[in-house]
Write an enzyme that holds these catalytic residues in place. Structure first.
Site, PDB file in Angstrom:
ATOM      1  N   GLU A  24      -6.187   4.601  -5.608  1.00  8.22           N
ATOM      2  CA  GLU A  24      -7.844   4.358  -5.125  1.00  8.22           C
ATOM      3  C   GLU A  24      -7.763   6.078  -5.457  1.00  8.22           C
ATOM      4  OE1 GLU A  24      -9.927   4.833   0.183  1.00  8.22           O
ATOM      5  OE2 GLU A  24      -7.538   5.732  -1.019  1.00  8.22           O
TER       6      GLU A  24
ATOM      7  N   HIS B 250     -11.237  -1.630   3.949  1.00  5.21           N
ATOM      8  CA  HIS B 250     -11.262  -1.458   5.655  1.00  5.21           C
ATOM      9  C   HIS B 250     -11.469  -0.517   6.088  1.00  5.21           C
ATOM     10  CE1 HIS B 250      -7.982   0.855   3.207  1.00  5.21           C
ATOM     11  NE2 HIS B 250      -8.186   1.157   4.136  1.00  5.21           N
ATOM     12  N   ASP B 251     -12.336   0.187   4.459  1.00  3.30           N
ATOM     13  CA  ASP B 251     -12.982   1.770   4.798  1.00  3.30           C
ATOM     14  C   ASP B 251     -14.550   1.982   4.765  1.00  3.30           C
ATOM     15  OD1 ASP B 251     -10.556   3.254   4.935  1.00  3.30           O
ATOM     16  OD2 ASP B 251     -10.505   3.481   2.667  1.00  3.30           O
TER      17      ASP B 251
ATOM     18  N   ASP C 252      -3.392   4.795  -2.298  1.00  2.00           N
ATOM     19  CA  ASP C 252      -3.661   5.349  -1.230  1.00  2.00           C
ATOM     20  C   ASP C 252      -4.022   6.752  -1.184  1.00  2.00           C
ATOM     21  OD1 ASP C 252      -4.918   5.292   1.452  1.00  2.00           O
ATOM     22  OD2 ASP C 252      -3.906   7.090   1.573  1.00  2.00           O
TER      23      ASP C 252
ATOM     24  N   ASP D 269       0.945  -0.985   0.349  1.00  3.21           N
ATOM     25  CA  ASP D 269       0.360   0.089  -0.277  1.00  3.21           C
ATOM     26  C   ASP D 269       0.482   1.031  -0.295  1.00  3.21           C
ATOM     27  OD1 ASP D 269      -2.291   1.866   0.326  1.00  3.21           O
ATOM     28  OD2 ASP D 269      -3.366   0.150   1.120  1.00  3.21           O
TER      29      ASP D 269
HETATM   30  C1  GLC Z   1      -7.667   5.817   2.530  1.00  5.49           C
HETATM   31  C2  GLC Z   1      -7.490   4.924   3.359  1.00  5.49           C
HETATM   32  C3  GLC Z   1      -8.180   5.194   4.598  1.00  5.49           C
HETATM   33  C4  GLC Z   1      -7.746   6.833   5.065  1.00  5.49           C
HETATM   34  C5  GLC Z   1      -7.063   7.836   4.493  1.00  5.49           C
HETATM   35  C6  GLC Z   1      -6.357   8.219   4.299  1.00  5.49           C
HETATM   36  O1  GLC Z   1      -9.400   6.341   1.883  1.00  5.49           O
HETATM   37  O2  GLC Z   1      -8.351   3.734   2.715  1.00  5.49           O
HETATM   38  O3  GLC Z   1      -7.949   3.689   5.210  1.00  5.49           O
HETATM   39  O4  GLC Z   1      -7.777   6.754   6.540  1.00  5.49           O
HETATM   40  O5  GLC Z   1      -6.606   6.975   3.139  1.00  5.49           O
HETATM   41  O6  GLC Z   1      -5.144   7.390   4.120  1.00  5.49           O
END
Ligand code: GLC
Ligand code: CA
Length: 594
Positions: free
Chosen positions: A276, A351-352, A218, A111
């Site tokens: 993402e 995980h979100d 991310d 990641d």
């Molecule tokens: C992404 C991650 C999340 C995190 C955010 C800030 O959305 O998946 O878990 O809190 O970025 O890094």
């Protein structure tokens, strides 16, 4: 009958990009398996469970961050990109994990968290130390503004992504604000600075040189901020700070910098990447990130289907949604990628997010397995690279009985705190009853996806740890645990396994076109998948707890050589005009298009 949407030969064809046919399993290390009884999952714990991944049939693991971190955002606040967080193990442990995964035929994605660092990263410590430190310009520093009364104010009215407060944080030491879109411990890096981009390339190469297969990247469409940090227009009169996503997402030089990073690292190493990118739509905007000619990402995690039940501009407020809207989102992503040579990621959990059975299926005991199987069939019969989040393969559901205090995540905590402050103002009571927030939190809080994995039914902590888990476990582990799911041949685990093997042998499911049937129907999601030279597929999913009679809106004489492939009830052999679908029933047919 010709293939739909004008293509006799699919644009994507069947090419050599191995990751298109991959099945990725996401591990959230903290909650996977604890090997030493400190209540925190770790790398040795992961190594001990590689057999489970192999048995399920996945071929890539994406590891959520395991780097040194103060864990304010559970590792998405990185303090050192080149070392392993002490609770998770050592670099030797990581090397061992990498080797063992590869021995099992499983590739590894790391990641990459590069929009921001932890405030404890040395870069930020230096940057914060004085206004003339050489690293000052590695982050976004701005002087304060002052209102008419002389009160200090942030440089603009941007709202943090993690609540309704300011996206800026005051630094007493150097008397300026720094930008932090997420938590205050996560200062945003300044990507306009070429030294920052070089440093990110170095970190990326550091891991690629270890032979990993690629990265999940991310929050990567946040890296550029609108020039001059202009105020956002006021859309929410009830608060000072305004949603400003359009000023810090998908703007400025974002594509230039991603192409620069990709050419120097991802593409040079032939890596698989998934960026993402919330707030990206299924059109040219998405293609700009994923079209192969652009050399940015292999694919992205779009968020449209995940945001369907969220009140806009809030983190956790739930809103009702219609299946027809959900179907249209899926259709639009399937079609835009197929028509234009892009590529999708397929996911319903990470995980979100809350667990998909609780949000999109039905988590009552009677239907949880059935609806979990239906969701599994949907994901496994769409075009794209498939992602399974730990626990999804055994049908984990959200926590149903926790009180507000039991949710540890920074977002949930911020949400509860802010709502409480608002309520205190509103009704003038010191300790207002906030339990009304529980409905939305029980559906949407990230904590629901982060609960430790129940490996068996043993008390007190289901084989996850011999100590005390870092966050509460779901109390339902007697009915939902890995050992039970693996033993029971009719479980959702075996349903997933079967689907993955069907998918692997049937290119239509991975590469074919998508044609939606009955788009307006709010109970049935049905579609055809076609690929020239291969058998077509008909998928029918009943997204409801009622029995439904559904009429196939296509002439049945076009279906030749029909085979009932799979379902969560017994699948009748032929395709008839009328389908009588049981609650949460899903069916997959193969046929020749005649
Ligand atoms: C992404 C991650 C999340 C995190 C955010 C800030 O959305 O998946 O878990 O809190 O970025 O890094
Ligand atoms: Ca541990």
């Amino acid at each position: 009958m010709t293939v739909t949407n004008g293509h006799l030969t699919p644009c994507n064809g069947v090419d050599s990009k191995w990751w298109r046919e991959a099945v990725v399993y996401q591990i959230y290390p903290r909650s996977f398996c604890d090997s030493n009884g400190d209540g925190v999952g770790d790398i040795r714990g992961i190594i001990s469970k590689i057999g489970h991944l192999k048995e399920l049939g996945v071929n890539v693991v994406w590891l959520s961050p395991i780097y040194a971190s103060p864990q304010h955002d559970m590792g998405y606040d990185v303090a050192d990109y080149r070392s392993i967080h002490h609770e998770y193990g050592t670099m030797e442990d990581w090397e061992c994990l990498h080797k063992e995964l590869n021995n099992a035929g499983i590739k590894l994605l790391m990641d990459l968290v590069a929009n921001h660092t932890s405030n404890e990263h040395q870069w930020f410590i230096d940057s914060r130390s004085s206004r003339d430190n050489p690293k000052r310009n590695w982050y976004h520093w701005q002087p304060a503004k002052y209102d008419e009364k002389g009160n200090r104010q942030p440089p603009n009215n941007w709202r943090s992504f993690f609540g309704t407060g300011s996206a800026w944080e005051w630094d007493d030491h150097t008397q300026e604000y720094y930008l932090r879109i997420f938590a205050k411990e996560q200062p945003d890096l300044n990507w306009e600075n070429p030294e920052v981009r070089e440093a990110v390339r170095d970190v990326t190469r550091f891991w690629l040189d270890k032979g990993i297969a690629g990265f999940r990247v991310d929050a990567i469409n946040y890296i550029c901020k609108a020039e001059g940090y202009p105020d956002a227009e006021i859309v929410d009169k009830s608060t000072r700070f305004q949603p400003a996503m359009h000023l810090y997402m998908n703007v400025g030089n974002v594509h230039k910098y991603l192409n620069e990073l990709s050419v120097a690292t991802f593409t040079a190493y032939d890596a698989m990447t998934v960026g993402e990118t919330p707030y990206v739509s299924a059109d040219q905007q998405a293609l700009n990130y994923v079209h192969p000619d652009r050399k940015e990402f292999s694919m992205i995690f779009q968020w449209e289907h995940m945001d369907i039940d969220r009140v806009p501009d809030t983190m956790l407020k739930w809103k009702p949604w219609k299946l027809s809207e959900f179907k249209e989102i899926i259709r639009s992503w399937q079609q835009v990628m197929y028509d234009n040579g892009g590529w999708n990621s397929l996911y319903m959990e990470n995980h979100d997010q809350g667990r998909s059975i609780s949000r999109f299926g039905c988590d009552e005991l009677e239907y949880r397995e059935l609806s979990g199987k239906l969701l599994a069939m949907m994901l496994s019969t769409l075009s794209g690279t498939l992602y399974i989040f730990q626990g999804q393969e055994i049908g984990m559901v959200n926590a149903k009985t926790w009180s507000l205090e039991e949710y540890p995540d920074v977002v949930t905590r911020t949400y509860i705190q802010e709502e409480k402050e608002r309520r205190v103002q509103e009704i003038g009571v010191k300790n207002p009853d906030m339990t009304y927030l529980l409905r939305d939190i029980r559906l949407k809080a990230r904590d629901n996806g982060r609960m430790p994995i129940p490996w068996n039914s043993s008390e007190p902590y289901a084989g996850y740890t011999t100590g005390t888990p870092w966050m509460p476990m779901n109390s339902d582990f007697a009915v939902c645990n890995v050992e039970k799911a693996v033993k029971d041949k009719s479980s959702i685990f075996h349903f997933w396994k079967k689907l993955l093997s069907i998918r692997a042998g049937w290119k239509t499911l991975i590469h074919g076109s998508f044609e939606m049937l009955s788009p307006e129907d709010n109970k049935i999601f049905a579609y055809l998948r076609k690929l020239s030279g291969a058998q077509s597929a008909l998928v029918v999913l009943n997204f409801s707890s009622q029995s439904v009679d559904w009429e196939l809106p296509v002439d049945v004489s076009h279906f030749g050589n029909v085979r009932a492939v799979f379902g969560n009830y017994a699948v009748p052999s032929g395709i008839k005009k009328t389908f009588s679908m049981q609650p949460w029933e899903c069916r997959l047919y193969a046929y020749d298009d005649i």
